[in-house]
Design an enzyme around this catalytic site. Structure first.
Site, PDB file in Angstrom:
ATOM      1  N   HIS A   8       0.851  -1.191   0.000  1.00 29.61           N
ATOM      2  CA  HIS A   8       0.000   0.000   0.000  1.00 29.61           C
ATOM      3  C   HIS A   8       0.884   1.236   0.000  1.00 29.61           C
ATOM      4  O   HIS A   8       2.088   1.141  -0.206  1.00 29.61           O
ATOM      5  CB  HIS A   8      -0.966  -0.045   1.186  1.00 29.61           C
ATOM      6  N   ALA A   9       0.321   2.390   0.256  1.00 26.60           N
ATOM      7  CA  ALA A   9       0.996   3.671   0.041  1.00 26.60           C
ATOM      8  C   ALA A   9       2.382   3.795   0.673  1.00 26.60           C
ATOM      9  O   ALA A   9       3.348   4.108  -0.019  1.00 26.60           O
ATOM     10  CB  ALA A   9       0.107   4.813   0.500  1.00 26.60           C
TER      11      ALA A   9
END
Length: 87
Positions: free
Chosen positions: A14-15
Site C-alpha cells: 500500500h501507500a
C-alpha cells in the site's frame, strides 16, 4: 536476475511501503520490477506498484536488469521480506 519473495509488510504494497520501494529503487541504475498475479510493475513508480494489489503474505517476483542488478535485487527483496524495515 529474479527472485521470489514473500511480502511481510502488514499493509502489503500500500501507500507507505510502495513509496519506500520507489525511493529504494531510485537509488539504482538497474531496471527493477515487481511481478504479481500476471501483472508487472515498475518498482520506480508508486502508482504502478499500488495497482498490483499485493497483500501481506503474498509472494511476488522481483526482477532486476542492469549494471547494479545484483545489489538492487538484494536490497529490494530484503525490504519486501523485512516487515519492520522502512526508509
Amino acid at each position: 536476475m529474479e527472485r521470489e519473495v514473500r511480502v511481510n509488510h502488514a499493509e502489503g504494497l500500500h501507500a507507505r511501503p510502495a513509496a519506500d520501494i520507489m525511493k529504494l529503487a531510485g537509488q539504482y541504475q538497474s531496471r527493477l520490477s515487481v511481478v504479481h498475479g500476471g501483472k508487472s510493475a515498475n518498482a520506480k513508480s508508486m502508482v504502478s506498484l499500488l495497482r498490483l494489489g499485493v497483500q501481506q503474505g503474498q509472494s511476488v517476483v522481483v526482477r532486476a536488469e542492469g549494471p547494479d542488478e545484483e545489489e538492487a535485487l538484494t536490497a529490494l527483496a530484503d525490504f519486501l521480506e523485512d516487515a519492520a524495515r522502512s526508509l
